[in-house]
Design a protein around this motif. Structure first.
Motif, PDB file in Angstrom:
ATOM      1  N   GLN A 127     -39.105   3.195 111.256  1.00 46.03           N
ATOM      2  CA  GLN A 127     -39.495   4.480 110.704  1.00 46.03           C
ATOM      3  C   GLN A 127     -40.730   4.362 109.833  1.00 46.03           C
ATOM      4  N   LEU A 130     -43.720   4.236 112.190  1.00 44.27           N
ATOM      5  CA  LEU A 130     -44.048   5.550 112.754  1.00 44.27           C
ATOM      6  C   LEU A 130     -44.725   6.441 111.723  1.00 44.27           C
ATOM      7  N   ASP A 134     -48.595   7.798 111.991  1.00 38.52           N
ATOM      8  CA  ASP A 134     -48.760   9.258 112.054  1.00 38.52           C
ATOM      9  C   ASP A 134     -49.712   9.739 110.961  1.00 38.52           C
ATOM     10  N   ILE A 158     -41.995   0.882 120.558  1.00 43.01           N
ATOM     11  CA  ILE A 158     -42.362   2.299 120.449  1.00 43.01           C
ATOM     12  C   ILE A 158     -42.215   2.946 121.822  1.00 43.01           C
ATOM     13  N   GLU A 161     -43.595   7.844 125.240  1.00 46.31           N
ATOM     14  CA  GLU A 161     -43.983   9.221 124.908  1.00 46.31           C
ATOM     15  C   GLU A 161     -44.717   9.286 123.574  1.00 46.31           C
ATOM     16  N   LYS A 162     -44.274   8.473 122.613  1.00 43.24           N
ATOM     17  CA  LYS A 162     -44.929   8.445 121.302  1.00 43.24           C
ATOM     18  C   LYS A 162     -46.309   7.822 121.411  1.00 43.24           C
ATOM     19  N   GLN A 165     -48.638  10.323 122.731  1.00 40.42           N
ATOM     20  CA  GLN A 165     -48.992  11.296 121.687  1.00 40.42           C
ATOM     21  C   GLN A 165     -50.093  10.744 120.790  1.00 40.42           C
ATOM     22  N   TRP A 166     -49.960   9.475 120.367  1.00 40.49           N
ATOM     23  CA  TRP A 166     -50.981   8.865 119.517  1.00 40.49           C
ATOM     24  C   TRP A 166     -52.315   8.768 120.242  1.00 40.49           C
ATOM     25  N   TYR A 193     -47.516   7.402 131.649  1.00 40.81           N
ATOM     26  CA  TYR A 193     -47.930   7.820 130.307  1.00 40.81           C
ATOM     27  C   TYR A 193     -49.344   7.369 129.935  1.00 40.81           C
TER      28      TYR A 193
END
Length: 358
Positions: A127, A130, A134, A158, A161-162, A165-166, A193
């Motif tokens: 966490q 992340l 972010d 990770i 999908e994350k 996004q990054w 992806y």
């Protein structure tokens, strides 16, 4: 050697030459758990004479086999992913790069050598990692981001999908080192992806257990691949390596069996090690992936355990961590290797006795 100075330890796993010189134990007598590779290598046989005789131009069969195996067509073969790690910082735009605080240190070293600004993010707590990335990309999207997925040695992974996004959020490049991803293929970004600003590195030697042939792949947009290709040497992947990789990448039956055997070898190795680690006061399992696992404890204890095991002919990987801690990363042994099991069990028993009796 002082046990307080980890910099006197080998920089990388698998250095049995240095281990032999330091401890006086012949290389053939070591149980090497320091690499995180499949202990059951792909069986090499039937190489044609021209693999050795002809100049190693890139074989179209290798390109085809890699495309099918990785599910991605826009890639090039390398003499190990290390080759790309060394040149990539020289090729990408001059932006700061976010790198894991704990991870394969060759990445950091080559970004620094290229004169780039390196910014750490935490890589031991999922966490925290992340949140930090972010926030960093939200504050300044004009940064490159390096993700080792799964992280070596912390094991953090990770979701693709994350990562996607990054990549969409960043105005730099997202470099993803998937060296250990073969054993968890659903976690790869390849296939479904991939974004134009991604550079994905894959290692051949980890899963197939053939680090010595030096084979890897890089996947990226055409302009980046062309720059990598121009930077690296002509005939960079030797003929035998190409032929071996073609066989291995196409051998689906072996791959499926290997995944099952790796899990069995992991369980057998972890069972032996965990029984001993439970007897040490501050040792705790903090990393657990199919190809390696790690125990964290205070740095002094970790160095002592590393030294005791080495004196018994068992080589593991020491990793220095923040806050005065250290990790011992264990690779796998063959679960049906009776002699290896006896050697490891004996070494662990001696180590626990030495540490607890000190």
């Amino acid at each position: 050697m002082s046990l307080e100075n980890p910099h006197t330890l080998p920089l990388h796993g698998g250095d049995l030459i240095a281990a032999e010189a330091r401890y006086g134990i012949p290389r053939a007598q070591w149980l090497d758990l320091s690499t995180g590779m499949n202990p059951r290598p792909y069986p090499v046989s039937g190489l044609p004479d021209d693999a050795f005789q002809q100049l190693p131009y890139l074989l179209p069969e290798l390109v085809g086999a890699a495309t099918q195996y990785y599910g991605q067509s826009d890639g090039i073969p390398l003499s190990g992913s290390q080759a790309c790690i060394e040149v990539l910082p020289q090729l990408l735009p001059d932006l700061p790069v976010l790198v894991p605080e704990i991870g394969y240190q060759e990445h950091r070293q080559h970004w620094l050598r290229a004169g780039r600004m390196v910014v750490d993010y935490p890589s031991q707590d999922h966490q925290a990692m992340l949140t930090c990335i972010d926030q960093a990309l939200a504050q300044n999207p004009h940064q490159h981001l390096l993700v080792i997925n799964p992280n070596n040695p912390s094991g953090l992974c990770i979701a693709p999908e994350k990562l996607q996004q990054w990549a969409r959020q960043s105005r730099g490049y997202l470099i993803i080192d998937e060296a250990f991803m073969d054993v968890m293929p659903d976690g790869s970004v390849l296939g479904n992806y991939v974004e134009p600003n991604m550079v994905v590195l894959r290692s051949f030697g980890k899963f197939f257990g053939l680090a010595g042939i030096r084979m890897g792949f890089a996947f990226a947009e055409a302009s980046i691949l062309a720059a990598i290709d121009e930077k690296l040497s002509l005939w960079r992947v030797n003929g035998p390596a190409q032929h071996i990789a073609i066989q291995a990448l196409k051998d689906i039956e072996w791959q499926q069996t290997a995944l099952q055997r790796i899990q069995a070898d992991h369980d057998a190795t972890l069972t032996l090690v965990s029984e001993a680690m439970a007897l040490l006061v501050d040792a705790r399992l903090t990393t657990d992936t199919p190809l390696f696992f790690g125990y964290t404890m205070n740095k002094t204890s970790a160095l002592k355990v590393h030294e005791c095991l080495a004196q018994c002919g068992v080589l593991v990987r020491f990793v220095e961590l923040p806050d005065g801690e250290g990790m011992l990363r264990f690779g796998l042994m063959c679960g049906d290797d009776t002699d290896g099991q006896k050697k490891l069990a004996s070494a662990l028993k001696t180590t626990v006795s030495t540490i607890n009796g000190a």
